[in-house]
Design a protein around this motif. Structure first.
Motif, PDB file in Angstrom:
ATOM      1  N   LYS A  93      50.859  40.648  33.022  1.00 20.76           N
ATOM      2  CA  LYS A  93      50.618  42.058  32.769  1.00 20.76           C
ATOM      3  C   LYS A  93      51.522  42.913  33.658  1.00 20.76           C
ATOM      4  O   LYS A  93      51.967  42.485  34.706  1.00 20.76           O
TER       5      LYS A  93
ATOM      6  N   GLN B 215      49.001  41.352  40.167  1.00 22.63           N
ATOM      7  CA  GLN B 215      50.328  40.938  39.728  1.00 22.63           C
ATOM      8  C   GLN B 215      51.361  41.918  40.275  1.00 22.63           C
ATOM      9  O   GLN B 215      51.271  43.121  40.041  1.00 22.63           O
TER      10      GLN B 215
ATOM     11  N   LYS C 203      50.913  35.162  27.778  1.00 14.11           N
ATOM     12  CA  LYS C 203      49.868  36.098  27.370  1.00 14.11           C
ATOM     13  C   LYS C 203      49.192  36.768  28.560  1.00 14.11           C
ATOM     14  O   LYS C 203      48.767  37.927  28.482  1.00 14.11           O
ATOM     15  N   LYS C 204      49.114  36.063  29.690  1.00 12.42           N
ATOM     16  CA  LYS C 204      48.382  36.572  30.849  1.00 12.42           C
ATOM     17  C   LYS C 204      49.211  37.481  31.758  1.00 12.42           C
ATOM     18  O   LYS C 204      48.656  38.181  32.599  1.00 12.42           O
TER      19      LYS C 204
ATOM     20  N   LEU D  93      47.703  30.087  36.073  1.00 11.48           N
ATOM     21  CA  LEU D  93      46.938  30.806  35.054  1.00 11.48           C
ATOM     22  C   LEU D  93      45.729  31.487  35.685  1.00 11.48           C
ATOM     23  O   LEU D  93      45.385  32.621  35.327  1.00 11.48           O
ATOM     24  N   TRP D  94      45.098  30.800  36.634  1.00  7.36           N
ATOM     25  CA  TRP D  94      43.982  31.414  37.373  1.00  7.36           C
ATOM     26  C   TRP D  94      44.481  32.604  38.187  1.00  7.36           C
ATOM     27  O   TRP D  94      43.841  33.663  38.224  1.00  7.36           O
ATOM     28  N   SER D  95      45.609  32.448  38.835  1.00  5.93           N
ATOM     29  CA  SER D  95      46.157  33.519  39.669  1.00  5.93           C
ATOM     30  C   SER D  95      46.463  34.761  38.850  1.00  5.93           C
ATOM     31  O   SER D  95      46.215  35.891  39.295  1.00  5.93           O
ATOM     32  N   LEU D  96      47.005  34.577  37.656  1.00  9.13           N
ATOM     33  CA  LEU D  96      47.307  35.729  36.811  1.00  9.13           C
ATOM     34  C   LEU D  96      46.043  36.479  36.416  1.00  9.13           C
ATOM     35  O   LEU D  96      46.064  37.707  36.244  1.00  9.13           O
ATOM     36  N   ASP D  97      44.941  35.772  36.277  1.00  7.42           N
ATOM     37  CA  ASP D  97      43.674  36.399  35.891  1.00  7.42           C
ATOM     38  C   ASP D  97      42.958  37.051  37.069  1.00  7.42           C
ATOM     39  O   ASP D  97      42.252  38.059  36.889  1.00  7.42           O
ATOM     40  N   HIS D  98      43.104  36.502  38.273  1.00 12.01           N
ATOM     41  CA  HIS D  98      42.247  36.916  39.385  1.00 12.01           C
ATOM     42  C   HIS D  98      42.965  37.593  40.540  1.00 12.01           C
ATOM     43  O   HIS D  98      42.296  38.180  41.407  1.00 12.01           O
TER      44      HIS D  98
END
Length: 370
Positions: free
Chosen positions: A332, A304, A329-330, A296-301
């Motif tokens: 993209k 992708q 949800k994360k 989840l952190w990887s998808l945000d930071h």
């Protein structure tokens, strides 16, 4: 009849039922206080209990494959491991055994495919690990002799064994039937456990000063398989899937290596590395590496890549529902995500057997042979 045979299980259940019925029927006759009557009651109770526990034990073993044969159960399996010397040939894959599938025409590879037991030598990671490779029937047919095939790595959970993928979850048979019914293209499966440095649970990360598990799965394994079998080297040629720990590994490695894997499926996956006595200190104090292992952190930071993800959960029975919805949800563009959400299903083989056929169809549809 083998230990894991359904006939053995059915026989055990039948004996338990018959003994229970005999106990109910004979109990009035054994109600006296004579030593014979008491001995009879004790004998019937012990026999019924033994039959019942045997049936339950066989059912549990068929689901989780604690023991693969009668000799294994009674400690009589004494065959030594096979030592493979790779220095002379330079080959990264050594075939140490072959077996057929329990399907119509399974005795002929061109009809039923083949399962090969191999040992893979990691060039960069320096990890050697056993695996099973399922080759579909088309791989042995003359009209496909110059064709490459898509491949997918398939991992068990921790501390499962690769045999669970063959016997318990039936990946080869399912892939065979799905392709036969036209629901997926013929695909090679490379089946392993995520524990390539047993008994430690490495969570598929490169541990500082320890096993380089991510390098093994992301680099060494695909290269070794592509050099040995007719599998391409592009991202669209490779998928990664697994259940539980194997599902976490599949999603994580495909996420961090979109240059190698075009699609990944996590069945009942979790989304950050476990931290318990089985893992030990995975990151040696590195907050960067610990964060990177959190999907989840990887998808945000992190950027992708052009990857496709499949995640599964259930509304009742799985603990990953909330985190799975967060993962979806994360994701993209250019990445894509799909999901399977069961109304009910626990963290077990029965749930995964319901998810494997559509998951194989999904991952096959996102891979290509060239």
């Amino acid at each position: 009849m083998g230990l894991t045979s359904n006939k053995v299980l059915a026989l055990a259940i039948m004996v338990a039922v018959l003994l229970f019925a005999a106990t109910v029927w004979l109990w009035p006759r054994l109600s006296r206080r004579s030593w014979r009557a008491v001995t009879g009651r004790i004998g019937l109770l012990l026999a019924t209990q033994l039959a019942l526990f045997s049936a339950v034990g066989l059912a549990a073993n068929n689901s989780f494959l604690f023991y693969g044969s009668w000799s294994d159960l009674f400690g009589q399996e004494q065959d030594m491991g096979v030592v493979v010397d790779h220095s002379a040939s330079g080959k990264r894959v050594k075939v140490v055994g072959k077996q057929m599938l329990d399907v119509p025409g399974g005795s002929r590879p061109a009809m039923g495919g083949q399962i090969q037991k191999i040992v893979v030598v990691g060039e960069k990671s320096k990890i050697d690990s056993p695996a099973y490779v399922y080759l579909p029937p088309e791989y042995f047919q003359a009209k496909y002799e110059k064709r490459t095939f898509p491949a997918s790595i398939v991992l068990t959970g921790y501390p499962g064994t690769a045999e669970n993928l063959l016997k318990g979850l039936k990946y080869p048979r399912t892939a065979f039937m799905q392709a036969k019914d036209g629901k997926m293209q013929p695909m090679i499966l490379v089946m392993m456990r995520p524990t390539v440095a047993p008994p430690r649970d490495t969570e598929c990360v490169d541990i500082p000063g320890g096993p380089q598990t991510e390098t093994f799965f992301a680099k060494d394994l695909p290269k070794a398989i592509s050099e040995t079998y007719r599998v391409g080297t592009k991202p669209q040629n490779w998928g990664f899937m697994g259940n539980s720990t194997g599902g976490y590994c599949a999603l994580k490695i495909a996420m961090h290596h979109p240059e190698q894997f075009g699609a990944s499926a996590g069945l009942s996956a979790y989304y950050k590395a476990a931290d318990d006595p089985t893992t030990g200190d995975l990151f040696h104090g590195s907050k960067k590496q610990k964060s990177r292992a959190n999907l989840l952190w990887s998808l945000d930071h992190l950027p992708q890549g052009k990857s496709s993800f499949l995640v599964t959960t259930s509304k009742a029975g799985e603990a990953n529902l909330k985190s799975t919805l967060a993962f979806i949800k994360k994701v993209k563009s250019p990445a894509r995500v799909s999901s399977i959400t069961l109304d009910s299903g626990g963290h077990n083989f029965n749930t995964w057997r319901r998810e494997i056929p559509p998951a194989l169809t999904w991952i096959s549809g996102r891979l290509s042979a060239s």
